[in-house]
Structures are given as structure tokens and as C-alpha cells.
Design a protein around this motif. Structure first.
Motif, PDB file in Angstrom:
ATOM      1  N   MET A 182       8.357  12.740  13.631  1.00 15.39           N
ATOM      2  CA  MET A 182       9.689  13.015  14.508  1.00 15.39           C
ATOM      3  C   MET A 182      10.608  13.868  13.930  1.00 15.39           C
ATOM      4  O   MET A 182      11.360  14.380  14.505  1.00 15.39           O
ATOM      5  CB  MET A 182      10.040  11.581  14.095  1.00 15.39           C
ATOM      6  CG  MET A 182      11.751  11.233  14.410  1.00 15.39           C
ATOM      7  SD  MET A 182      12.232   9.513  14.156  1.00 15.39           S
ATOM      8  CE  MET A 182      13.592   9.517  15.179  1.00 15.39           C
ATOM      9  N   HIS A 183      10.468  14.015  12.451  1.00 14.30           N
ATOM     10  CA  HIS A 183      11.247  15.161  11.746  1.00 14.30           C
ATOM     11  C   HIS A 183      10.794  16.585  11.570  1.00 14.30           C
ATOM     12  O   HIS A 183      11.322  17.354  11.065  1.00 14.30           O
ATOM     13  CB  HIS A 183      11.705  14.400  10.571  1.00 14.30           C
ATOM     14  CG  HIS A 183      12.856  13.222  10.623  1.00 14.30           C
ATOM     15  ND1 HIS A 183      12.306  12.039  10.401  1.00 14.30           N
ATOM     16  CD2 HIS A 183      14.088  13.299  11.058  1.00 14.30           C
ATOM     17  CE1 HIS A 183      13.197  11.205  10.641  1.00 14.30           C
ATOM     18  NE2 HIS A 183      14.269  11.875  10.950  1.00 14.30           N
ATOM     19  N   GLY A 184       9.366  16.498  11.869  1.00 14.83           N
ATOM     20  CA  GLY A 184       8.585  17.508  11.373  1.00 14.83           C
ATOM     21  C   GLY A 184       8.661  17.895  10.149  1.00 14.83           C
ATOM     22  O   GLY A 184       8.599  19.208   9.730  1.00 14.83           O
ATOM     23  N   THR A 185       8.393  17.162   9.171  1.00 14.08           N
ATOM     24  CA  THR A 185       8.384  17.131   7.610  1.00 14.08           C
ATOM     25  C   THR A 185       7.362  16.311   7.194  1.00 14.08           C
ATOM     26  O   THR A 185       6.789  15.459   7.634  1.00 14.08           O
ATOM     27  CB  THR A 185       9.654  16.736   6.991  1.00 14.08           C
ATOM     28  OG1 THR A 185       9.728  15.299   7.315  1.00 14.08           O
ATOM     29  CG2 THR A 185      10.893  17.584   7.518  1.00 14.08           C
ATOM     30  N   PRO A 186       6.883  16.653   5.721  1.00 12.27           N
ATOM     31  CA  PRO A 186       6.101  15.769   5.154  1.00 12.27           C
ATOM     32  C   PRO A 186       6.858  14.329   4.944  1.00 12.27           C
ATOM     33  O   PRO A 186       7.937  14.396   4.814  1.00 12.27           O
ATOM     34  CB  PRO A 186       5.745  16.415   3.792  1.00 12.27           C
ATOM     35  CG  PRO A 186       6.235  17.933   4.088  1.00 12.27           C
ATOM     36  CD  PRO A 186       7.115  17.976   4.928  1.00 12.27           C
ATOM     37  N   ALA A 187       6.065  13.170   4.843  1.00 11.08           N
ATOM     38  CA  ALA A 187       6.611  11.883   4.845  1.00 11.08           C
ATOM     39  C   ALA A 187       6.731  11.527   3.175  1.00 11.08           C
ATOM     40  O   ALA A 187       6.346  10.622   2.678  1.00 11.08           O
ATOM     41  CB  ALA A 187       5.786  10.876   5.361  1.00 11.08           C
ATOM     42  N   ALA A 188       7.606  12.356   2.395  1.00 15.33           N
ATOM     43  CA  ALA A 188       8.076  12.384   1.184  1.00 15.33           C
ATOM     44  C   ALA A 188       8.638  10.852   0.814  1.00 15.33           C
ATOM     45  O   ALA A 188       9.568  10.323   1.550  1.00 15.33           O
ATOM     46  CB  ALA A 188       9.140  13.387   0.540  1.00 15.33           C
ATOM     47  N   GLY A 189       8.103  10.093  -0.042  1.00  8.99           N
ATOM     48  CA  GLY A 189       8.562   8.908  -0.521  1.00  8.99           C
ATOM     49  C   GLY A 189       8.036   7.623   0.381  1.00  8.99           C
ATOM     50  O   GLY A 189       8.482   6.530  -0.084  1.00  8.99           O
ATOM     51  N   MET A 190       7.137   7.883   1.310  1.00  3.04           N
ATOM     52  CA  MET A 190       6.591   6.847   1.879  1.00  3.04           C
ATOM     53  C   MET A 190       5.753   6.008   0.905  1.00  3.04           C
ATOM     54  O   MET A 190       4.872   6.529   0.111  1.00  3.04           O
ATOM     55  CB  MET A 190       5.678   7.151   3.109  1.00  3.04           C
ATOM     56  CG  MET A 190       4.993   6.243   3.791  1.00  3.04           C
ATOM     57  SD  MET A 190       3.968   6.556   5.232  1.00  3.04           S
ATOM     58  CE  MET A 190       5.253   7.081   6.391  1.00  3.04           C
ATOM     59  N   ALA A 191       5.621   4.516   1.025  1.00  4.52           N
ATOM     60  CA  ALA A 191       5.027   3.813   0.105  1.00  4.52           C
ATOM     61  C   ALA A 191       3.500   3.409   0.747  1.00  4.52           C
ATOM     62  O   ALA A 191       3.636   3.437   2.111  1.00  4.52           O
ATOM     63  CB  ALA A 191       5.634   2.487  -0.142  1.00  4.52           C
ATOM     64  N   VAL A 192       2.549   3.862  -0.024  1.00  4.98           N
ATOM     65  CA  VAL A 192       1.174   3.436   0.446  1.00  4.98           C
ATOM     66  C   VAL A 192       0.412   2.813  -0.488  1.00  4.98           C
ATOM     67  O   VAL A 192       0.522   2.533  -1.634  1.00  4.98           O
ATOM     68  CB  VAL A 192       0.346   4.911   0.573  1.00  4.98           C
ATOM     69  CG1 VAL A 192      -1.072   4.893   1.158  1.00  4.98           C
ATOM     70  CG2 VAL A 192       1.173   5.987   1.384  1.00  4.98           C
ATOM     71  N   ALA A 193      -0.506   1.834   0.015  1.00  2.00           N
ATOM     72  CA  ALA A 193      -1.368   1.137  -0.698  1.00  2.00           C
ATOM     73  C   ALA A 193      -2.795   1.431  -0.238  1.00  2.00           C
ATOM     74  O   ALA A 193      -3.207   1.424   0.870  1.00  2.00           O
ATOM     75  CB  ALA A 193      -1.158  -0.654  -0.428  1.00  2.00           C
ATOM     76  N   LEU A 194      -3.968   1.287  -1.325  1.00  2.00           N
ATOM     77  CA  LEU A 194      -5.137   1.400  -1.050  1.00  2.00           C
ATOM     78  C   LEU A 194      -5.869   0.482  -1.468  1.00  2.00           C
ATOM     79  O   LEU A 194      -5.617  -0.156  -2.559  1.00  2.00           O
ATOM     80  CB  LEU A 194      -5.438   2.779  -2.051  1.00  2.00           C
ATOM     81  CG  LEU A 194      -7.326   2.946  -2.214  1.00  2.00           C
ATOM     82  CD1 LEU A 194      -7.828   3.660  -0.867  1.00  2.00           C
ATOM     83  CD2 LEU A 194      -7.239   3.966  -3.139  1.00  2.00           C
ATOM     84  N   TYR A 195      -6.812  -0.047  -0.565  1.00  2.00           N
ATOM     85  CA  TYR A 195      -7.516  -1.281  -0.807  1.00  2.00           C
ATOM     86  C   TYR A 195      -9.078  -0.814  -0.697  1.00  2.00           C
ATOM     87  O   TYR A 195      -9.679   0.052   0.088  1.00  2.00           O
ATOM     88  CB  TYR A 195      -7.414  -2.305   0.073  1.00  2.00           C
ATOM     89  CG  TYR A 195      -5.996  -2.744   0.100  1.00  2.00           C
ATOM     90  CD1 TYR A 195      -5.598  -4.158  -0.513  1.00  2.00           C
ATOM     91  CD2 TYR A 195      -4.951  -2.064   1.137  1.00  2.00           C
ATOM     92  CE1 TYR A 195      -4.435  -4.428  -0.529  1.00  2.00           C
ATOM     93  CE2 TYR A 195      -3.694  -2.683   0.768  1.00  2.00           C
ATOM     94  CZ  TYR A 195      -3.490  -3.932   0.109  1.00  2.00           C
ATOM     95  OH  TYR A 195      -2.089  -4.248   0.069  1.00  2.00           O
ATOM     96  N   THR A 196      -9.974  -1.493  -1.370  1.00  2.00           N
ATOM     97  CA  THR A 196     -11.581  -1.320  -0.954  1.00  2.00           C
ATOM     98  C   THR A 196     -11.416  -2.901  -0.009  1.00  2.00           C
ATOM     99  O   THR A 196     -10.872  -3.966  -0.069  1.00  2.00           O
ATOM    100  CB  THR A 196     -12.385  -1.776  -2.277  1.00  2.00           C
ATOM    101  OG1 THR A 196     -11.902  -3.069  -2.988  1.00  2.00           O
ATOM    102  CG2 THR A 196     -12.286  -0.504  -3.348  1.00  2.00           C
ATOM    103  N   THR A 197     -12.594  -2.871   0.718  1.00  4.87           N
ATOM    104  CA  THR A 197     -12.543  -3.877   1.684  1.00  4.87           C
ATOM    105  C   THR A 197     -14.297  -4.229   1.536  1.00  4.87           C
ATOM    106  O   THR A 197     -15.228  -3.522   1.687  1.00  4.87           O
ATOM    107  CB  THR A 197     -12.233  -3.662   3.294  1.00  4.87           C
ATOM    108  OG1 THR A 197     -12.999  -2.474   3.717  1.00  4.87           O
ATOM    109  CG2 THR A 197     -10.735  -3.390   3.250  1.00  4.87           C
ATOM    110  N   GLN A 198     -14.445  -5.559   2.020  1.00  2.00           N
ATOM    111  CA  GLN A 198     -15.803  -6.059   1.875  1.00  2.00           C
ATOM    112  C   GLN A 198     -15.640  -7.514   2.830  1.00  2.00           C
ATOM    113  O   GLN A 198     -14.980  -8.634   2.305  1.00  2.00           O
ATOM    114  CB  GLN A 198     -16.329  -6.058   0.425  1.00  2.00           C
ATOM    115  CG  GLN A 198     -18.037  -6.675   0.770  1.00  2.00           C
ATOM    116  CD  GLN A 198     -18.462  -6.358  -0.723  1.00  2.00           C
ATOM    117  OE1 GLN A 198     -18.062  -6.472  -1.640  1.00  2.00           O
ATOM    118  NE2 GLN A 198     -19.847  -6.339  -0.728  1.00  2.00           N
ATOM    119  N   GLY A 199     -16.541  -7.640   3.633  1.00  2.35           N
ATOM    120  CA  GLY A 199     -16.435  -8.879   4.303  1.00  2.35           C
ATOM    121  C   GLY A 199     -15.219  -9.561   4.778  1.00  2.35           C
ATOM    122  O   GLY A 199     -15.000 -10.694   4.679  1.00  2.35           O
TER     123      GLY A 199
END
Length: 116
Positions: free
Chosen positions: A11-28
Motif C-alpha cells: 500500500m505504501h511501497g515500503t518495508p513493513a517495519a514494526g509488524m508483529a509476527v509469530a512463528l509456530y511449528t505445526t503437527q496434526g
């Protein structure tokens, strides 16, 4: 070789600085939180999410807090927003290779691919 991510705000043509992200492992159908982090000024996690030798074959999920990011940027969103959190489920078949999972997003759309 590891796992990394990068988010571009189309939308702004920029990196998304400050965005919160979560990483998970998944199984079943179960997801286990590995870590939460905020993207740096380049829209990246900073360090690799998994470094050399740490990444294992299996399934993973990255969850990007898109609506909160755009609200923080001053974008007026409907309630509920069209996109709130974007979850990307992906598999790692060859953990000796590098997996880069970029996200390009706006309040109304997103795309991803396996990057290098």
C-alpha cells in the motif's frame, strides 16, 4: 541454511517495519509457538528464524499481524478488517536448504512465495 522472512507493505511501497509476527511449528492440527518478534526497519526479522543446522523437516506457520500494522500506520480499516492476521502454513522438506518466506501485503490482499 535456515529460515527467514521479509514483509513488504504494498500500500505504501515500503518495508513493513514494526509488524508483529509469530512463528509456530505445526503437527496434526496443533500449533506450538516458537517465538514472537517485530520486523526491523527493513521489514525483516533481523536474524534468521532458524540458523544453520537448527531447521528440521516438518510443517510451520508464520502469522503476520497485518491489521494492527496498518492501523499503527494510520490506515482507517473497517471493523472487522478484511485481513486481520495472515497465517502462512508451509512445509520444510529439505532442511539443509535455505527457506525464505516473504509476504507482500496491503489491507486488502497478500501474496507469498518461496524466496531465496
Amino acid at each position: 541454511m535456515g529460515l527467514s522472512t521479509h514483509v513488504l507493505d504494498t500500500m505504501h511501497g515500503t518495508p513493513a517495519a514494526g509488524m508483529a509476527v509469530a512463528l509456530y511449528t505445526t503437527q496434526g492440527g496443533q500449533a506450538t509457538l516458537v517465538r514472537r518478534f517485530e520486523l526491523n526497519a527493513d521489514g525483516r526479522a533481523g536474524a534468521a528464524l532458524y540458523g544453520d543446522g537448527e531447521l528440521k523437516a516438518g510443517t510451520y506457520r508464520l502469522v503476520f499481524d497485518v491489521a494492527a500494522y496498518f492501523r499503527k500506520r494510520g490506515v482507517e480499516l473497517p471493523d472487522p478488517p478484511f485481513l486481520d492476521q495472515v497465517a502462512l502454513d508451509f512445509g520444510i522438506a529439505a532442511p539443509g536448504q535455505h527457506y525464505h518466506v516473504p509476504l507482500l501485503c496491503s489491507p486488502w490482499s497478500y501474496s507469498t512465495y518461496r524466496g531465496s
